[in-house]
Enzyme design. Structure first.
Site, PDB file in Angstrom:
ATOM      1  N   TRP A 101       0.827  -1.216   0.000  1.00  0.00           N
ATOM      2  CA  TRP A 101       0.000   0.000   0.000  1.00  0.00           C
ATOM      3  C   TRP A 101       0.851   1.251   0.000  1.00  0.00           C
ATOM      4  O   TRP A 101       0.506   2.237  -0.652  1.00  0.00           O
ATOM      5  CB  TRP A 101      -1.010  -0.023   1.149  1.00  0.00           C
ATOM      6  CG  TRP A 101      -2.062  -1.072   0.927  1.00  0.00           C
ATOM      7  CD1 TRP A 101      -2.268  -2.205   1.667  1.00  0.00           C
ATOM      8  CD2 TRP A 101      -3.032  -1.124  -0.141  1.00  0.00           C
ATOM      9  NE1 TRP A 101      -3.296  -2.936   1.132  1.00  0.00           N
ATOM     10  CE2 TRP A 101      -3.783  -2.306   0.018  1.00  0.00           C
ATOM     11  CE3 TRP A 101      -3.329  -0.282  -1.212  1.00  0.00           C
ATOM     12  CZ2 TRP A 101      -4.814  -2.667  -0.845  1.00  0.00           C
ATOM     13  CZ3 TRP A 101      -4.351  -0.632  -2.084  1.00  0.00           C
ATOM     14  CH2 TRP A 101      -5.075  -1.815  -1.896  1.00  0.00           C
ATOM     15  N   ASP A 171      -1.807   6.699   6.350  1.00  0.00           N
ATOM     16  CA  ASP A 171      -2.839   5.774   5.875  1.00  0.00           C
ATOM     17  C   ASP A 171      -3.145   4.843   7.039  1.00  0.00           C
ATOM     18  O   ASP A 171      -2.337   3.992   7.401  1.00  0.00           O
ATOM     19  CB  ASP A 171      -2.303   5.004   4.664  1.00  0.00           C
ATOM     20  CG  ASP A 171      -3.298   3.962   4.148  1.00  0.00           C
ATOM     21  OD1 ASP A 171      -4.353   3.775   4.764  1.00  0.00           O
ATOM     22  OD2 ASP A 171      -2.987   3.332   3.113  1.00  0.00           O
ATOM     23  N   LYS A 195     -12.923  -1.746   7.063  1.00  0.00           N
ATOM     24  CA  LYS A 195     -12.342  -2.668   8.042  1.00  0.00           C
ATOM     25  C   LYS A 195     -12.920  -2.385   9.435  1.00  0.00           C
ATOM     26  O   LYS A 195     -13.698  -3.166   9.939  1.00  0.00           O
ATOM     27  CB  LYS A 195     -10.823  -2.558   8.012  1.00  0.00           C
ATOM     28  CG  LYS A 195     -10.264  -2.910   6.607  1.00  0.00           C
ATOM     29  CD  LYS A 195      -8.891  -2.370   6.391  1.00  0.00           C
ATOM     30  CE  LYS A 195      -8.474  -2.216   4.956  1.00  0.00           C
ATOM     31  NZ  LYS A 195      -8.544  -3.380   4.111  1.00  0.00           N
TER      32      LYS A 195
HETATM   33  N1  PLP Z   1      -4.300   1.236   2.370  1.00  0.00           N
HETATM   34  C1  PLP Z   1      -4.374   0.145   3.133  1.00  0.00           C
HETATM   35  C2  PLP Z   1      -3.462   0.014   4.308  1.00  0.00           C
HETATM   36  C3  PLP Z   1      -5.301  -0.852   2.829  1.00  0.00           C
HETATM   37  O1  PLP Z   1      -5.379  -1.963   3.579  1.00  0.00           O
HETATM   38  C4  PLP Z   1      -6.154  -0.694   1.721  1.00  0.00           C
HETATM   39  C5  PLP Z   1      -7.169  -1.716   1.356  1.00  0.00           C
HETATM   40  O2  PLP Z   1      -7.222  -2.796   1.821  1.00  0.00           O
HETATM   41  C6  PLP Z   1      -6.021   0.462   0.952  1.00  0.00           C
HETATM   42  C7  PLP Z   1      -5.097   1.404   1.304  1.00  0.00           C
HETATM   43  C8  PLP Z   1      -6.907   0.693  -0.243  1.00  0.00           C
HETATM   44  O3  PLP Z   1      -8.139   1.051   0.215  1.00  0.00           O
HETATM   45  P1  PLP Z   1      -9.390   1.264  -0.744  1.00  0.00           P
HETATM   46  O4  PLP Z   1      -9.746  -0.079  -1.277  1.00  0.00           O
HETATM   47  O5  PLP Z   1     -10.410   1.842   0.191  1.00  0.00           O
HETATM   48  O6  PLP Z   1      -8.979   2.219  -1.814  1.00  0.00           O
END
Ligand code: PLP
Length: 359
Positions: A101, A171, A195
């Site tokens: 991520w 994040d 989550k």
């Molecule tokens: N950042 C983290 C730490 C994640 O776990 C996730 C998705 O699982 C995301 C970003 C991406 O999130 P989204 O699917 O809401 O764009």
């Protein structure tokens, strides 16, 4: 009614109490004769919902008054672009690379600004949180970006780096509301809801006042924090049902005792699983001890090719979605706030049985 223990990394379990409340209110919310899904986002009833959701979140996270809470869409992934577009001043930012991520956040930011990686754990397949040498932070950087909990790799920051005058952007998609944090250490906190907050489709952004109103010219209206800040997240139609469920989740957390209690429960659940894996000659944790997440717990069976069977048999016994991410392999148990302790107990009992049958 059939309910399983759902170990999915997201979307993941919601508290049963929340689902039941939403079910009871579904066709006729507060005697309006309408579902929340059918209410105008400008109606008094919905205004009450979004106002209360914000107030509960502020209370739970102890969010200082000089921060705005925005309810937006587009997921955490949308914020990967929104952040550089809103915070761009000198056109560069420092990133800590702790996994998939973080890499995606960097890749997107690179479209708008210069990205500097100031620490990384890629050398060991992201199995630890690197030390952030804060003395190398560029004082001219627009921000420093971290991923506080790495959903795929199962690592988490246990100490938040002090970035001084450079705003820290986090994040927190997979660990928001899981433990007490000091919001004042951050310039921006963002999280996809799916989550620990509620249904997918809602994204929460907590942003310090002084970082609003400086978006670069090419920033789309819908990504500009000022747009949502000025309109109380009602510039366009917000994800109304998602905000409503989030409000119910916030109430649930509050009733249980807030983030202090959540943290104690989460630490206990995680410790049970880590302790079991540590004493077992059959399972192993790929993550360095001081970097372990209490939300996402990967484990492997090193000497056997049994992952597929483990996941399949577990599913048949009501233990859902334990397959690890393809980049890590093995298994992963995501045990967010809504996972009851019985879920972890049942998982450990299953692991014991599986170990006995296959060692
Ligand atoms: N950042 C983290 C730490 C994640 O776990 C996730 C998705 O699982 C995301 C970003 C991406 O999130 P989204 O699917 O809401 O764009």
């Amino acid at each position: 009614m059939k309910r399983v223990h759902n170990f999915s990394a997201g979307p993941s379990m919601l508290p049963l109490e929340v689902l039941e409340k939403a079910q009871a209110e579904l066709p006729n919310y507060k005697d309006s004769g309408m579902s929340v899904m059918e209410l105008s986002h400008r109606s008094g009833l919905f205004t009450d919902i979004i106002t209360e959701a914000e107030s509960l979140l502020r209370d739970l996270m102890n969010i200082p008054d000089n921060y705005k809470v925005l309810f937006v869409q587009g997921g955490a992934s949308q914020q990967f672009a929104a952040i550089p577009l809103n915070l761009k001043k000198n056109g560069k930012a420092d990133f800590v690379n702790t996994g998939s991520w973080s890499k995606k956040a960097m890749k997107e930011a690179k479209k708008f600004i210069e990205v500097n990686e100031i620490a990384s754990s890629e050398d060991a397949n992201f199995t630890y949180i690197p030390t952030v040498n804060t003395s190398i932070i560029d004082p001219e950087a627009d921000y420093v970006h971290i991923t506080t909990n790495n959903t795929i790799e199962g690592t988490a920051f246990h100490e938040i780096p002090d970035t001084g005058n450079v705003p820290l952007v986090a994040d927190m998609s997979s660990n928001i509301l899981s433990e007490e944090i000091d919001v004042s250490k951050f310039g921006v906190i963002y999280a996809g809801a799916q989550k620990n907050i509620g249904p997918a489709g809602l994204t929460v952004v907590i942003v310090r006042d002084d970082l609003i109103g400086n978006a670069s010219e090419q920033c789309p209206t819908m990504l500009d924090y000022q747009t949502h800040s000025e309109s109380g997240s009602l510039y366009n139609t917000p994800p109304t049902f998602g905000v409503y469920i989030a409000k119910l989740v916030f109430e649930w957390i509050k009733e249980l005792g807030g983030l202090k209690e959540m943290q104690a429960r989460n630490e206990d659940k995680a410790a049970m699983l880590y302790d079991y894996v540590a004493q077992s000659p059959f399972y192993a944790s790929p993550v360095k001890e001081d970097s372990r997440s209490i939300m996402n717990i990967p484990f492997v069976i090193p000497d056997h090719d049994l992952d597929g069977e483990f996941v399949k048999v577990a599913q048949a016994e009501g233990l859902e979605t334990l397959k690890g991410h393809r980049s890590v392999g093995g298994m992963r148990a995501s045990i967010y706030n809504a996972m009851p302790v019985e879920g972890v107990e049942d998982l450990i009992a299953f692991m014991k049985k599986f170990e006995k049958e296959h060692q």
